[in-house]
Write an enzyme that holds these catalytic residues in place. Structure first.
Site, PDB file in Angstrom:
ATOM      1  CB  CYS A   1      -0.945  -0.008   1.198  1.00 60.43           C
ATOM      2  SG  CYS A   1      -1.941  -1.504   1.281  1.00 60.43           S
TER       3      CYS A   1
ATOM      4  CG  HIS B   1      -1.724   4.212   5.487  1.00 60.50           C
ATOM      5  ND1 HIS B   1      -1.671   4.039   4.122  1.00 60.50           N
ATOM      6  CD2 HIS B   1      -1.944   2.968   6.013  1.00 60.50           C
ATOM      7  CE1 HIS B   1      -1.831   2.757   3.827  1.00 60.50           C
ATOM      8  NE2 HIS B   1      -2.002   2.091   4.945  1.00 60.50           N
TER       9      HIS B   1
ATOM     10  CD  GLU C   1      -1.436   7.426   9.622  1.00 60.48           C
ATOM     11  OE1 GLU C   1      -1.007   8.245   8.781  1.00 60.48           O
ATOM     12  OE2 GLU C   1      -2.400   6.661   9.395  1.00 60.48           O
TER      13      GLU C   1
ATOM     14  CE  LYS D   1      -5.398   4.276   2.384  1.00 60.11           C
ATOM     15  NZ  LYS D   1      -4.516   5.443   2.650  1.00 60.11           N
TER      16      LYS D   1
ATOM     17  CG  HIS E   1      -6.560   0.636   1.669  1.00 62.03           C
ATOM     18  ND1 HIS E   1      -5.635   1.242   0.850  1.00 62.03           N
ATOM     19  CD2 HIS E   1      -5.838  -0.037   2.609  1.00 62.03           C
ATOM     20  CE1 HIS E   1      -4.424   0.960   1.272  1.00 62.03           C
ATOM     21  NE2 HIS E   1      -4.510   0.191   2.336  1.00 62.03           N
TER      22      HIS E   1
ATOM     23  CG  PHE F   1      -0.472  -6.245   4.046  1.00 58.76           C
ATOM     24  CD1 PHE F   1      -1.030  -5.422   4.994  1.00 58.76           C
ATOM     25  CD2 PHE F   1      -1.245  -7.284   3.544  1.00 58.76           C
ATOM     26  CE1 PHE F   1      -2.330  -5.599   5.438  1.00 58.76           C
ATOM     27  CE2 PHE F   1      -2.553  -7.481   3.976  1.00 58.76           C
ATOM     28  CZ  PHE F   1      -3.097  -6.643   4.929  1.00 58.76           C
TER      29      PHE F   1
END
Length: 414
Positions: free
Chosen positions: A164, A304, A315, A336, A341, A400
């Site tokens: 991502c 994010h 985060e 998002k 996403h 990831f």
């Protein structure tokens, strides 16, 4: 060293298939999340996604050319067409040397629908019927390759696979290449078309996705106490990066400057972010150091913020660790919440949003933030867009495997 500027942008997203329509949706706080109707989801736990609507690849490329590309590649080419036209690089009087034009565009999943289709053919009709074009349609570098072929870009071509974080990795590495004199211009970004049966099932069974199937518009809710997972989405974001000297030579319109890039690895877990946000903190710190700015010079953060319980907390922790008490003074936006996403395309699309935000001095809202998680107590611009004087923005992306990439953008001044 060369300064790096943005001179063109293109987007296909759940909020619309042009930069202007995408930006309109963001500033209005619209949701692009709907019930999936592109395949049967009746047995899936999560049945919602952010889909690119009203995109006819055959109408855009012609039937023959469209069949040579998986959807992730089609989206990338369509977004690149927008960015290329926007930049004016293809104008007859453009000084572009195609040996110094690069392409840095990646995809996390690549042509997964093509793989599924051909797997069905293999099982049902035998190996003799499998398409010889399966591999070139499936591999994730093909978006960069097709862009290179179409535009005659014979400079460096790279297809990062940092999950991502791909968009920011592409932009950051492209900016680094230009700074060091390795290219005059780079087509950079990310693309993804992974809202398909098998990936939806896998993410669902990992309990990673929201199951608010009866209320799609309110399913993606970063930092909210009631969040229950992220919402899959698809799309593409492409930016044209140029050296300042090259852009000025052709009197190009300049949107913003890329002044910093930082990357790190959590070295922690296959899919979970570090609970204390150590890797995210390191990437943000590195980006600010690369930009040569202090934390108190940042006006806005594009988070994010996927809407997962662990991710949003980590985060927030990373932002607090880097900015200290100032963290409570910096507005943070979570795109998002509206788009879902977009996986490998997410940070490239969010980079476009950040550029537009600085251009208009307007911070898009984080929608669906109705009751903040007690651990997430910063200023996330809930509900409605906010006017603010913006000169420097930081954009986070975490993927990831613990891949972290952060860029710093600045409103352009001569």
């Amino acid at each position: 060293m060369e300064r790096v500027v943005i001179t063109g942008m293109g987007v296909l997203s759940p909020l619309g298939n042009t930069v202007d329509r995408f930006w309109e949706g963001l500033q209005r706080g619209e949701s692009g999340i709907t019930k999936i109707d592109t395949f049967d989801v009746s047995r899936h736990k999560s049945q919602i996604a952010g889909l690119v609507r009203d995109f006819d690849a055959e109408a855009v490329f012609g039937k023959k050319e469209a069949r040579k590309m998986d959807r992730f590649c089609q989206l990338a080419l369509a977004a690149t067409e927008q960015a290329w036209e926007d930049s004016g690089l293809g104008a007859p009087d453009s000084p572009l040397d195609f040996e110094r034009l690069g392409v840095y565009v990646g995809s996390g999943v690549g042509g997964i629908q093509t793989l599924l289709d051909q797997s069905d053919i293999l099982r049902g009709r035998g190996p003799e019927r499998v398409s010889p074009t399966l591999v070139p349609l499936m591999i994730s570098n093909m978006a960069a390759a097709m862009i290179s072929i179409k535009y005659g870009a014979t400079g460096p071509t790279l297809s990062p696979v940092t999950a991502c974080s791909i968009g920011n990795t592409s932009i950051g590495e492209a900016a680094r290449l230009i700074r060091l004199g390795g290219a005059d211009a780079v087509i950079a970004g990310g693309t993804e078309a992974a809202v398909v049966d098998i990936s939806l099932a896998s993410f669902s069974n990992a309990t990673a996705l929201s199951t608010r199937n009866d209320d799609p518009a309110h399913a993606s809710r970063p930092f909210d106490a009631g969040r229950d997972g992220f919402v899959m989405a698809e799309g593409a974001g492409i930016l044209i990066l140029e050296s300042l000297s090259h852009a000025q030579k052709r009197n190009a319109h300049i949107y913003a400057e890329v002044i910093g890039y930082g990357a790190s690895s959590d070295a922690y877990h296959m899919v979970a972010t570090h609970p204390e946000g150590i890797g995210a903190f390191q990437a943000m710190r590195a980006a600010l150091a690369d930009a040569g700015i202090r934390p108190d010079e940042v006006n806005v953060i594009s988070a994010h913020a996927t809407s997962t319980v662990v991710g949003d907390k980590s985060e927030t922790a990373a932002i607090k660790k880097l900015f200290g008490e100032q963290a409570y003074q910096i507005p943070i936006t979570a795109n998002k919440s509206m788009t879902g996403h977009l996986l490998g395309a997410s940070s490239a699309v969010e980079a476009v949003a950040l550029v537009k935000s600085m251009q208009h001095n307007l911070i898009p809202p984080t929608i669906n933030l109705e009751e903040a998680d007690p651990y997430c107590d910063l200023d996330y611009v809930p509900g409605v867009a906010r006017e603010a004087e913006l000169t420097i923005g930081l954009s986070n992306s975490f993927g990831f495997g613990g891949h972290n990439a952060v860029i710093v953008l600045k409103k352009f001044t001569s």
